[in-house]
Scaffold this motif. Structure first.
Motif, PDB file in Angstrom:
ATOM      1  N   UNK A1440       1.188  -1.373  -0.281  1.00 16.02           N
ATOM      2  CA  UNK A1440       0.575  -0.023   0.392  1.00 16.02           C
ATOM      3  C   UNK A1440       0.593   0.666  -0.028  1.00 16.02           C
ATOM      4  N   UNK A1441       0.207   2.540  -0.220  1.00 19.67           N
ATOM      5  CA  UNK A1441       1.059   3.388  -0.187  1.00 19.67           C
ATOM      6  C   UNK A1441       0.961   4.328   1.008  1.00 19.67           C
ATOM      7  N   UNK A1442       1.712   4.963   1.058  1.00 14.04           N
ATOM      8  CA  UNK A1442       1.714   6.350   2.575  1.00 14.04           C
ATOM      9  C   UNK A1442       2.420   7.469   1.953  1.00 14.04           C
ATOM     10  N   UNK A1443       1.773   8.724   1.932  1.00 13.73           N
ATOM     11  CA  UNK A1443       2.257   9.579   1.163  1.00 13.73           C
ATOM     12  C   UNK A1443       3.635   9.915   0.509  1.00 13.73           C
ATOM     13  N   UNK A1444       2.986   8.423  -0.638  1.00 17.36           N
ATOM     14  CA  UNK A1444       4.062   8.655  -1.699  1.00 17.36           C
ATOM     15  C   UNK A1444       4.972   7.715  -1.174  1.00 17.36           C
ATOM     16  N   UNK A1445       4.873   6.939   0.066  1.00 15.69           N
ATOM     17  CA  UNK A1445       5.938   6.029  -0.178  1.00 15.69           C
ATOM     18  C   UNK A1445       5.666   4.478  -0.198  1.00 15.69           C
ATOM     19  N   UNK A1446       6.160   3.597  -1.231  1.00 13.79           N
ATOM     20  CA  UNK A1446       5.676   2.327  -1.624  1.00 13.79           C
ATOM     21  C   UNK A1446       5.256   1.523  -0.219  1.00 13.79           C
TER      22      UNK A1446
END
Length: 1520
Positions: A1440-1446
């Motif tokens: 999943x992504x969070x703040x553009x981090x994979x």
């Protein structure tokens, strides 16, 4: 450092006295080198501030080598790196570089590690490899000091910055990674120092607590899981936990995970590298950044180099004609003269072999080899055969005799290492050498033979990869004295092979370099001349006498000159490093080494001019050597080179930045009688310019001749003819590549800067592995890692080489120490070498594969790293900094082209619009049927009258036994009872919603029809899981609240649960609506049965939680229900005489329709198997199919996966029980996702043996807006499979490729489109129709579309477009429903029932699930497929992504020590296949990733749990 030397003259008296006391101590070996340095530094520190600045330890950057002449190598714990000279400047440079970074305040998030994982074995029983361990009292002091130091250091500590960077307010909970999950978080602390103290205290526990047991798979301290269900077996795992619907908002800010991610983002925000240049190519080309050449790159400017000639070989009248002749001469004339003295492990002389003994024993061995093995007619050995010599280094005498015995017998000795075990990494490669040399006989000593691993019956085991060997023991008592008339044949040296020396290549293969008799003789002659050897001298050899300098000087040249060799075995060097210096002292020999060594020993009278560094290579033997200097001769020059220049292969004297300078000493002049050039290391052997670094090539009679048995590689190495700028050869003479990189300095001095195999080429710049090791060691490694145990290599990931450093960590190093050391090494290498590290890994002590002399097998280490067998205990990956060739993120182009012109474009291009239509539903003539079909409630009444005893439903238990059946009449009567009760007790109005809470079974069906009869709207809900109320009950509560249910129908056990104390813990049990249990109902009939006025009235509500955590309920009208049932009836040819088996959850979607509605409509018999029964009896579904001879069955992916994983190994047993699946015509998987091709294929393959037809398995596809769009029935063609290029999918395009094309994924058609259904592919932005094989959103038009979302807030306007949307042009009349899934339609060559070409619908994935990264669209399943392939121990993964981090979460099925192996492999595979850099890798236990009843991953729940820190991960790695 020489300053120290001069200080002794002016230090006040007491100091010089006490300093003078030190050197004598040293000679008796009772104080280690390190202790000596410490004491000395302590004495001098107060006088010389500068010295204090230099003391990470004067030997820090270490002579990365020291190469001997008179044959002595100074001891370094790494046996493998002996190429270069270094000075202390390096340490200063590293300190300066780190100081610069300190100002920038790097705050790297520390990885989170579960407490119990990776506890290294207690310190006592870890023997440190090859280094004297620190004394005990020092260790305990160090820990006490750690407490105070930690506070003092809090300014530099990464933890401090973590606490600061969160928010400097008091909300920052201690961001330390040491608090384990189970412990309560400490109170918010404003001052970071306190949290730091907590940290250190948490760490000191290593002193007195027993390390937790790591062997059991369940760690001891587990935080109680908060939100996720414990892994309940099978289906019920993670029963859609929709309590946290506000996905990202429900996360506490001070949560530790978010803090770290915030920090990671801060770290990544720093401008690190030049910005990437524009994204330039269409994705059909490789999307990879082409490195632009920097205009300031230094270029070579010198003229073309001219070959350098060595001095001529002197002509000496009494040279022997062959080496054996020299031995014969000394054996006869100087029999008493000592040839070899061997030392024992304590450093005392063990035995001395005289020249007489050496000669007589070698003669005996030669005679035995030729005459006593085998018979006269069939001797085992012929002259010219190859023989392996297997002798330990501690027994040089036996080796000498064997070597010379072979030379006298004219067989070719191949000295090899003693194999340690069958699987020994090195010995496998040696097998290749023995094979290529055709060796079938091994000589060894009795002692060595005893030590070799044996089989049960006492034979020596067959080593992995070795040819079959005969073993011959060469101890004197087994040898035969030659007969009087036998004389060895000693011919004049010729070009026949004399011996074979092994060499390990960069790729790990071991090859044999053959040295001819004439080369051997000439090499001895050249060494004698260069080193000025004379007869009868003493020589101390601390090298391996089987190969290289140790063999050339210590075995061959010494016998040539009747020198007395004192052999100091490696084991002695480890036990007592002083022993060889004492021997030099006693025997007055001569030694070689470099700066650090000279500093220590100059006061003892060591003369600087006796150092004779040399350059050697297995192929060319000795390349160059510094001649022993005359007393007082000027000391050799040094070159101070710029590292930047070196990395571009250019020599530039470093002037500006001394931090990135490399100091090199020369290795003297080229060998007598040789010719040397410098050529480009790769490509054709073009001559370099004078200021260019290249590979040294040599032409000499004293070099190796070929790789034995490998003509191909021999040609490219031993027969190189250099060419000039124009590419024309410069002469006829063949040269040999030495594998050494260097240049020729002033006065024809040779400088070596590295080895070809240690070369790492990153983005076109060359770096030397040894230089990187030196930089890493200069970062005070003493506390963290072992000096000699560092491996540097490169791996190719995403079109470039990436640098990996692996080091062995000391058992007493704390997490913080290691992490701090790692982050400082990163910074040092970045600023000194200007290159980013890709991965830095620390492994437990003694776990890296060793070379025989204690160095590291680089190739094996690299293989372990790539195979996931390295088992690091700490790892730091920095892909964000070092992957600089990523393409520019894609900018979404504004859509200038209107949808209409696209349509015209498609028509012009001859592409049809992508749409597909199921066959006609047909009209219903019979009036009676119309009545029956209008409403399901009437259909049931009609069946109960016309065919009362026909069995509609059979419910089976885990044993496959029917526990309940229902005929048409029974079902009708039961429904009536429920209706009567509802009307009496419910106080309901027509159209109220009623929740049905039942386990899968017939009660559920009866309750459904009871509601229809009563005119209320049923809502089926999955009951809560009794073992896991906390996670499952909130969902139930939510559906009840959202649907505004007026009443709940359920069973008695469930009613008790709803009102229980446990339930009260997670929901408010006082506010349930009326609960009616339907277990014991009175026999009553309702006054009348409700009949809806129109078919548009609602029949039921269908609620389901999507994978993104959205709870949606859709409205199903009576008309939709009956057309859906009719459509399924036509597609699957269902009628009363048919039987179908259903193994599905009956709560929503198509599963509910098949379980509750279809049979009543079509009259076929449904055999119901609740999926949870499979948990206790896996085979129940398959055996039912076989027992009832079922033709059509419906299941879910979770059921299929259970069978594949659980029964895969048992097909034979099932077969013997008579299980036969040949009756199955269609097995349809009911799903709302892209078909899982791999799973369906393995299911088909596994059960093919049981008669399952490969054509039987297919899938259905439904969505929220239309529960059944496709269903593979009996009529249509088999589902087809296509291969799609993954890169084009990211750009929202479909490019079909051949099977097996790289970067492609297979997609399977989702089944035939149902009768009455129309599907069209639409551009989600412009809402215009798309052409054939274009990716777009799937829109559907059908009489059984749902009539809308059921929402309580009346927000229909938001979703109205999901149900009643029109195309922006083309056909503006039709109303379509948007499924929210991406897919495409492809017209195939197959024909459908009506004879037209068949249009196949391919589902790619849900739009809600897709990840938008770098302007491209990714489907999580594709990344997860790659991740699961990365390592055998990854059971399941989710992204999943969070703040553009994979973020990648991987479940580890192996042992916890493998957890960190996954981090680099996961990062590699995602970078290689998806061109994405993973931000965070989370390793968790099996069963942590929540999965709903349909077998879909709940990625959003996982994300919430991760951010709320509820996963209890084994390890969390933050990639920099």
């Amino acid at each position: 450092s020489s300053e120290t030397q001069q200080t002794l003259s002016w230090t006040p008296n007491p100091v010089s006295v006490s300093a003078a006391k030190l050197p004598p101590l040293l000679s008796f070996g009772d104080i280690t080198q390190k202790g000596y340095e410490k004491k000395r530094a302590k004495l001098l520190a107060s006088y010389i501030p500068l010295f204090a600045a230099l003391t990470p330890s004067p030997e820090a950057p270490g002579p990365s080598t020291s190469t001997p002449t008179r044959n002595h190598r100074s001891h370094r714990s790494g046996g493998a790196r002996d190429e270069r000279y270094r000075s202390d400047i390096h340490t200063e440079a590293v300190q300066a570089a780190l100081a610069k970074h300190k100002e920038e305040k790097m705050a790297l998030p520390m990885p989170t590690k579960r407490r119990s994982a990776f506890v290294q074995s207690p310190i006592e029983n870890c023997t440190p490899p090859d280094t004297s361990s620190a004394s005990e009292d020092e260790g305990s002091l160090r820990r006490k000091a750690a407490l105070s130091a930690a506070l003092a250091q809090s300014l530099q500590s990464p933890e401090y910055w973590i606490s600061r960077s969160v928010q400097s307010s008091s909300t920052s909970s201690s961001a330390s990674s040491t608090l384990s999950h189970g412990e309560p978080k400490s109170q918010p602390q404003p001052q970071p120092a306190v949290s730091l103290l907590a940290d250190v205290l948490a760490h000191t526990r290593m002193e007195n607590s027993v390390p937790p047991d790591v062997t059991s798979s369940t760690p001891q301290e587990r935080g109680t899981r908060v939100d996720l269900p414990p892994p309940v077996k099978g289906m019920s795992r993670g029963q859609s936990r929709s309590s946290m619907l506000d996905t990202a908002d429900g996360v506490p800010v001070s949560s530790r995970v978010s803090t770290k991610i915030q920090q990671l983002l801060n770290t990544l925000k720093r401008p690190k590298r030049p910005p990437l240049s524009e994204f330039f190519l269409d994705d059909s080309e490789e999307i990879v950044e082409v490195p632009q050449l920097d205009p300031n790159t230094p270029k070579p400017e010198g003229r073309q180099i001219i070959p350098v000639k060595g001095e001529p070989l002197g002509v000496v009248s009494n040279w022997p004609p062959a080496l054996q002749a020299a031995l014969a001469r000394w054996g006869a004339t100087q029999a008493k003269s000592p040839a070899l003295t061997a030392l024992d492990i304590t450093g005392k002389p063990l035995y001395t072999l005289t020249y007489g003994k050496l000669w007589s024993r070698s003669l005996k061995l030669a005679y035995t080899l030729l005459n006593k093995l085998g018979t006269k007619a069939e001797p085992v050995l012929q002259p010219g055969d190859r023989v392996a010599l297997v002798y330990p280094n501690s027994d040089p005498g036996m080796f000498w005799i064997a070597f010379y015995g072979c030379l006298l017998a004219e067989v070719i000795p191949v000295p090899i290492e003693v194999p340690l075990s069958r699987q020994d990494a090195g010995s496998q490669q040696i097998g290749f050498l023995l094979g290529s040399c055709g060796v079938s006989l091994a000589l060894t000593s009795e002692v060595c033979l005893k030590g070799l691993p044996k089989t049960q019956n006492g034979e020596i085991i067959q080593f992995k990869g070795w040819p079959r060997m005969k073993w011959v023991v060469t101890d004197t008592k087994y040898l035969t004295k030659p007969s009087k008339d036998w004389q060895p044949h000693i011919p004049t040296a010729n070009t026949d092979t004399a011996y074979i020396e092994y060499k390990t290549s960069k790729e790990g293969t071991v090859m044999g370099v053959a040295v001819s008799k004439i080369s051997m003789l000439t090499h001895c002659q050249a060494l004698t001349q260069a080193c000025n050897y004379s007869e009868g001298e003493n020589l101390v050899n601390v090298l391996d006498c089987k190969k290289d300098m140790g063999l050339w000087h210590g075995v061959l040249t010494s016998v040539m000159n009747r020198i007395h060799t004192i052999a100091v075995p490696y084991a002695v060097m480890k036990a007592c490093p002083m022993s060889w210096v004492q021997r030099v002292h006693i025997h007055k020999g001569s030694v070689s080494s470099c700066d650090a060594f000279l500093n220590v020993f100059q006061p003892l009278g060591l003369k600087p001019e006796v150092f004779c560094p040399c350059a050697t290579s297995p192929e060319a033997l000795t390349v160059a050597i510094r001649r022993p200097g005359a007393r007082g001769a000027p000391l050799p020059a040094r070159a101070i080179l710029s590292m930047g220049g070196l990395s571009h292969g250019v020599i530039r004297v470093n002037t500006e930045d001394k931090n990135s300078a490399l100091t090199v000493q020369d290795v003297g002049h080229i060998m007598p009688g040789a010719l040397m050039c410098i050529v480009k290391p790769d490509g054709p052997p073009q001559l370099c310019k004078t200021d260019e670094i290249g590979e040294i090539v040599i032409n000499s009679r004293a070099g190796g001749t070929l790789y034995y048995g490998l003509p191909g590689v021999t040609k490219t190495t031993f027969e190189v003819i250099p060419v000039n700028q124009a590419g024309a050869p410069i002469g006829e003479v063949p040269f040999t590549r030495t594998g050494l990189l260097g240049f020729v300095g002033p006065g024809s001095l040779v400088f070596v800067v590295g080895k070809n195999e240690g070369l790492l080429t990153v983005s076109g710049r060359r770096h030397n592995a040894d230089d990187l090791v030196a930089t890493a060691l200069a970062v005070e490694p003493v506390k963290t890692v072992y000096r000699g145990r560092i491996a540097v290599f490169s791996v190719t990931v995403f079109y470039d080489e990436r640098i990996v450093i692996v080091a062995e960590q000391r058992p007493d190093a704390s997490e913080e120490d290691s992490f701090q050391w790692m982050s400082r090494v990163l910074q040092a290498i970045d600023s000194i070498h200007q290159v980013g590290l890709y991965c830095l890994a620390l492994v437990p002590a003694n776990t890296l594969p060793k070379t025989p002399l204690g160095g590291i097998q680089i190739y094996e280490t690299k293989q372990n790293f790539l195979d996931g067998n390295l088992h690091p205990c700490n790892i730091l990956m920095c892909p964000h900094t070092c992957v600089t060739n990523m393409p520019k993120p894609r900018q979404k182009q504004p859509v200038d082209v209107g949808p209409a012109s696209m349509l015209v474009g498609n028509l012009v291009a001859g592409k049809r619009i992508a749409q597909a239509i199921g066959r006609e539903l047909g009209t219903v003539e019979d009036q009676d049927l119309i009545r029956k079909h209008q409403f399901l409630s009437e259909a049931l009444q009609w069946r109960a009258q016309t065919d009362p005893d026909h069995v509609l439903y059979v419910l089976l238990n885990a044993k496959g036994v029917p526990v309940c059946t229902a005929t048409c009449a029974q079902l009708h009567k039961r429904a009536e009872k429920i209706t009567a009760t509802l009307m009496e007790r419910g106080g309901l109005n027509t159209g109220d919603n009623v929740v049905l809470l039942y386990p899968p079974g017939i009660d559920l069906i009866a309750a459904f029809y009871g509601c229809l009869y009563a005119g209320v709207i049923p809502v089926t809900v999955r009951p809560p899981h009794p073992q896991n109320l906390a996670a499952t009950l909130p969902t139930v509560r939510m559906i009840i609240d959202v649907s505004k249910a007026a009443c709940i129908l359920t069973t008695q056990p469930l009613m008790r649960i709803l009102r229980s104390r446990e339930a009260a813990a997670s929901v408010n049990v006082k506010t349930w609506p009326t609960i009616i249990d339907t277990d014991d109902l009175p026999r009553k009939r309702p006054p009348q049965i409700y009949k809806p006025p129109t078919a548009e009235m609602l029949a039921y509500l269908d609620f389901s939680v999507s994978t993104t955590g959205m709870l949606t309920g859709v409205k199903m009208s009576h008309a939709a229900v009956s057309t859906l049932c009719r459509s399924i009836k036509l597609q699957c040819e269902l009628y009363s005489s048919r039987q179908i088996a259903i193994c599905l959850d009956p709560y929503c979607g198509l599963g509910f329709v098949l379980w509750c509605l279809s049979s009543v409509y079509s009259g076929h018999q449904s055999i119901l198997i609740p999926p949870m029964e499979l948990e206790s009896s896996l085979a129940v579904w398959l055996s039912t199919l076989s027992q009832y001879k079922i033709r059509d069955t419906f299941c879910s992916y979770s059921v299929m996966e259970l069978c594949t994983k659980g029964l895969g190994t048992q097909t034979e047993i099932l077969k013997t029980r008579g299980l036969n699946l040949s009756c199955v015509r269609s097995c349809v998987v009911i799903a709302e996702e892209r078909p899982r091709l791999a799973l369906s294929q393995s299911f088909s393959k596994l059960f093919k043996d049981l008669g399952l037809s490969p054509r039987a398995v297919s899938t259905a596809f439904g969505s929220r807006v239309n529960l059944a769009i496709c269903l593979q029935g009996t009529a249509g063609p088999d589902p087809s499979t296509v291969y799609v290029d993954m890169k084009s999918l990211r750009h929202d395009r479909v490019r079909l490729v051949e099977r097996g094309a790289p970067q492609s994924i297979p997609l399977m058609e989702s089944g035939t489109i149902l009768p009455g259904v129309r599907v069209i592919i639409v551009n989600p932005e412009t809402k215009g129709p798309l052409g054939d094989s274009h990716l777009g959103e799937i829109w559907v038009n059908s009489p059984h579309n749902a009539s809308g979302y059921y929402t309580i807030y009346g927000e229909e306007s938001l979703q109205a477009d999901h149900f009643n949307t029109k195309l922006s042009f083309g056909d503006p009349q039709t109303l379509w429903a948007r499924t929210g899934y991406l897919g495409f339609i492809k017209r195939t060559e197959l024909l459908d029932a009506s004879g037209d070409r068949h249009d196949a619908l391919f589902v790619v994935g849900s739009l809600d699930e897709t990840l938008e990264l770098r302007g491209l669209r990714y489907h999580p399943i594709d990344i997860e497929t790659s991740v699961s392939r990365a390592h055998r121990s990854i059971a399941e993964s989710a992204v999943f992504t969070w703040t553009n981090l994979l973020v990648v979460v991987a479940e580890l099925s192996g042992s916890e020590q493998e957890a960190l192996d996954l981090v680099p492999l996961v990062t590699n595979v995602v970078l290689e296949e998806h061109h994405l850099i993973v931000g965070v890798v989370v390793i968790v236990d099996p069963g942590v990733i929540p999965i709903n009843s349909r077998g879909e991953k709940q990625r959003m729940h996982l994300r919430d749990s991760f951010l709320a820190d509820q996963l209890d991960p084994i390890y969390v790695a933050y990639n920099m």
